[in-house]
Scaffold this motif. Structure first.
Motif, mmCIF file in Angstrom:
data_model
loop_
_atom_site.group_PDB
_atom_site.id
_atom_site.type_symbol
_atom_site.label_atom_id
_atom_site.label_comp_id
_atom_site.label_asym_id
_atom_site.label_seq_id
_atom_site.Cartn_x
_atom_site.Cartn_y
_atom_site.Cartn_z
ATOM 1 N N ARG A 232 -22.615 7.123 22.886
ATOM 2 C CA ARG A 232 -21.501 6.750 21.999
ATOM 3 C C ARG A 232 -20.170 6.999 22.699
ATOM 4 O O ARG A 232 -20.025 7.941 23.467
ATOM 5 N N PHE A 233 -19.193 6.111 22.424
ATOM 6 C CA PHE A 233 -17.844 6.258 23.008
ATOM 7 C C PHE A 233 -16.869 6.425 21.843
ATOM 8 O O PHE A 233 -16.455 5.439 21.223
ATOM 9 N N GLU A 234 -16.564 7.648 21.512
ATOM 10 C CA GLU A 234 -15.771 7.943 20.295
ATOM 11 C C GLU A 234 -14.388 7.290 20.356
ATOM 12 O O GLU A 234 -13.819 6.952 19.339
ATOM 13 N N ASN A 235 -13.849 7.098 21.577
ATOM 14 C CA ASN A 235 -12.450 6.614 21.662
ATOM 15 C C ASN A 235 -12.347 5.104 21.834
ATOM 16 O O ASN A 235 -11.283 4.594 22.168
ATOM 17 N N SER A 236 -13.466 4.385 21.609
ATOM 18 C CA SER A 236 -13.374 2.931 21.872
ATOM 19 C C SER A 236 -12.417 2.268 20.878
ATOM 20 O O SER A 236 -12.302 2.705 19.713
ATOM 21 N N ARG A 237 -11.757 1.212 21.354
ATOM 22 C CA ARG A 237 -10.795 0.479 20.500
ATOM 23 C C ARG A 237 -11.512 -0.511 19.586
ATOM 24 O O ARG A 237 -10.994 -0.942 18.567
ATOM 25 N N ARG A 238 -12.712 -0.956 20.030
ATOM 26 C CA ARG A 238 -13.464 -1.936 19.254
ATOM 27 C C ARG A 238 -14.824 -1.377 18.891
ATOM 28 O O ARG A 238 -15.226 -0.318 19.402
ATOM 29 N N GLU A 239 -15.545 -2.103 18.030
ATOM 30 C CA GLU A 239 -16.842 -1.605 17.532
ATOM 31 C C GLU A 239 -18.025 -2.335 18.171
ATOM 32 O O GLU A 239 -19.138 -2.262 17.658
ATOM 33 N N TYR A 240 -17.799 -3.069 19.263
ATOM 34 C CA TYR A 240 -18.943 -3.767 19.858
ATOM 35 C C TYR A 240 -20.018 -2.754 20.251
ATOM 36 O O TYR A 240 -19.697 -1.603 20.619
ATOM 37 N N ALA A 241 -21.267 -3.181 20.135
ATOM 38 C CA ALA A 241 -22.398 -2.315 20.508
ATOM 39 C C ALA A 241 -23.273 -3.103 21.479
ATOM 40 O O ALA A 241 -23.556 -4.280 21.243
ATOM 41 N N MET A 242 -23.675 -2.454 22.556
ATOM 42 C CA MET A 242 -24.353 -3.164 23.649
ATOM 43 C C MET A 242 -25.736 -2.580 23.911
ATOM 44 O O MET A 242 -25.905 -1.374 23.949
ATOM 45 N N VAL A 243 -26.721 -3.493 24.044
ATOM 46 C CA VAL A 243 -28.069 -3.073 24.477
ATOM 47 C C VAL A 243 -28.284 -3.684 25.860
ATOM 48 O O VAL A 243 -27.822 -4.803 26.120
ATOM 49 N N MET A 244 -28.921 -2.932 26.758
ATOM 50 C CA MET A 244 -29.084 -3.494 28.100
ATOM 51 C C MET A 244 -30.309 -2.984 28.831
ATOM 52 O O MET A 244 -30.769 -1.857 28.624
ATOM 53 N N ASP A 245 -30.857 -3.881 29.646
ATOM 54 C CA ASP A 245 -31.803 -3.502 30.689
ATOM 55 C C ASP A 245 -31.019 -3.697 31.981
ATOM 56 O O ASP A 245 -30.835 -4.819 32.436
ATOM 57 N N PRO A 246 -30.540 -2.601 32.579
ATOM 58 C CA PRO A 246 -29.621 -2.743 33.712
ATOM 59 C C PRO A 246 -30.212 -3.513 34.890
ATOM 60 O O PRO A 246 -29.492 -4.227 35.590
ATOM 61 N N LEU A 247 -31.524 -3.356 35.090
ATOM 62 C CA LEU A 247 -32.147 -4.094 36.178
ATOM 63 C C LEU A 247 -33.603 -4.383 35.832
ATOM 64 O O LEU A 247 -34.503 -3.598 36.091
ATOM 65 N N ASP A 248 -33.800 -5.552 35.211
ATOM 66 C CA ASP A 248 -35.156 -5.929 34.797
ATOM 67 C C ASP A 248 -35.931 -6.439 36.018
ATOM 68 O O ASP A 248 -35.395 -7.179 36.841
ATOM 69 N N GLY A 249 -37.192 -5.996 36.128
ATOM 70 C CA GLY A 249 -38.026 -6.462 37.241
ATOM 71 C C GLY A 249 -37.807 -5.668 38.517
ATOM 72 O O GLY A 249 -38.142 -6.118 39.617
ATOM 73 N N SER A 250 -37.245 -4.446 38.381
ATOM 74 C CA SER A 250 -36.846 -3.707 39.593
ATOM 75 C C SER A 250 -38.018 -3.375 40.508
ATOM 76 O O SER A 250 -37.824 -3.096 41.690
ATOM 77 N N SER A 251 -39.254 -3.460 39.976
ATOM 78 C CA SER A 251 -40.408 -3.195 40.866
ATOM 79 C C SER A 251 -40.488 -4.271 41.952
ATOM 80 O O SER A 251 -41.214 -4.132 42.940
ATOM 81 N N LEU A 252 -39.703 -5.339 41.784
ATOM 82 C CA LEU A 252 -39.764 -6.442 42.764
ATOM 83 C C LEU A 252 -38.690 -6.328 43.843
ATOM 84 O O LEU A 252 -38.630 -7.153 44.762
#
Ligand code: P6P
Length: 300
Positions: free
Chosen positions: A86-106
């Motif tokens: 969580r980022f308490e000081n954010s200016r907006r309420e966007y919420a992000m889900v991510m797989d930073p590097l999908d398939g990294s075994s490759l």
């Protein structure tokens, strides 16, 4: 040439959403450059108990730092993080889900891998995928390509290192009814319903094309049509792929391109998440194939 920012502005996107997507897209070159320094596995496990490549951790830390400092995002859930950040000081309420590097075994095979992102306008990350405001993925192939949807179809952009811009590559994807079969979860402990699905694929002459990178295996479906599967298995009834970080963002994009996603019975986009790292069986691709798969499951 139409550049990414101009295209998103012309779509009528909120200026902060445009800047957030642009900021995410501009982290791809640093990640690509980091391939050279981080391509060997460290002996650590991610929250799903999978071996992490050093680059998984690097990309995860880099994206969390850059996006967290931007002030646009209140929450990030990452495949590489146990808990929601969580980022308490954010200016907006966007919420992000991510797989930073999908398939990294490759990574050590130099096959295409990518970053997957889903964005909610507010309300945090533990929402149905059908509530997504936008989703995008990058594919590190011969080109660095960004595929994005802000709810107005699906577009792709190519990174041009000379101009240092992403320019519009394809204005609209309309997934065809194809016969490519991305065979995730090819084990022998199939459940009866999946056995019937595989018989259907054989009968219709589907051809296996599978890399082991969900984002790459889905991207080829946008172009040629077909299906990617990672079904429920006897030993793992929820399959392997994660609802928040893989199924929902790619399900949103494929659906925006006229395709569909199912767990055999319903769209994962309609599932209310209960756990950050919960998994879901996945069939994703051409709408006609998904319809047939759900008919087969209903007959069981
Ligand atoms: P298997 C990568 O770890 C991933 O989550 C997807 O990108 C990919 O489709 C799948 O797992 C590969 O799993 O069991 O074929 O190695």
């Amino acid at each position: 040439m139409v550049y990414l920012q101009k295209y998103l502005e012309d779509c009528g996107c909120d200026p902060d959403l445009v800047q957030l997507i642009r900021l995410i897209s501009r982290q791809m070159e640093p990640i690509r450059k980091a391939f050279l320094d981080n391509q060997f596995y460290e002996h650590t496990l991610n929250a799903s108990g999978e071996v992490q490549a050093a680059l998984d951790k690097w990309a995860d830390a880099h994206l969390i730092k850059v996006i967290g400092e931007s002030g646009y995002v209140r929450e990030i859930a990452s495949e590489e993080q146990e808990d929601i950040i969580r980022f308490e000081n954010s200016r907006r309420e966007y919420a992000m889900v991510m797989d930073p590097l999908d398939g990294s075994s490759l990574i050590s095979t130099n096959l295409a891998v990518g970053t997957i992102v889903g964005i909610y306008e507010s309300g945090g990350v533990m929402q149905k995928g059908s509530n997504l405001k936008a989703a995008c993925y990058t594919l590190f192939g011969p080109l660095t390509v960004l595929v994005v949807s802000v709810g107005k179809g699906v577009q792709s952009f190519a990174w041009d290192p000379k101009s240092e811009h992403y320019y519009l590559l394809k204005k609209s994807f309309d997934i065809p009814e194809g016969k490519i079969y991305g065979s995730g979860g090819v084990y022998k402990d199939y459940i009866p319903a999946h056995e019937k699905v595989l018989s259907y694929f054989d009968e219709k002459g589907f051809k296996v094309r599978y890399s082991g990178s969900f984002v790459a295996d889905c991207h080829q479906l946008l172009v040629y049509g077909g299906i990617y599967t990672y079904p429920a298995l006897k030993k793992s009834p929820k399959g392997k792929l994660r609802l928040l970080f893989e199924a929902n963002p790619l399900g949103y994009i494929i659906t925006q391109a006229g395709g569909a996603i199912t767990d055999g019975y319903q769209s994962p986009l309609d599932i209310q998440p209960e756990k950050v790292h919960q998994r879901t069986p996945i069939y994703i691709g051409s709408a006609g194939i998904i319809k047939k798969i759900e008919e087969i499951y209903r007959e069981q």
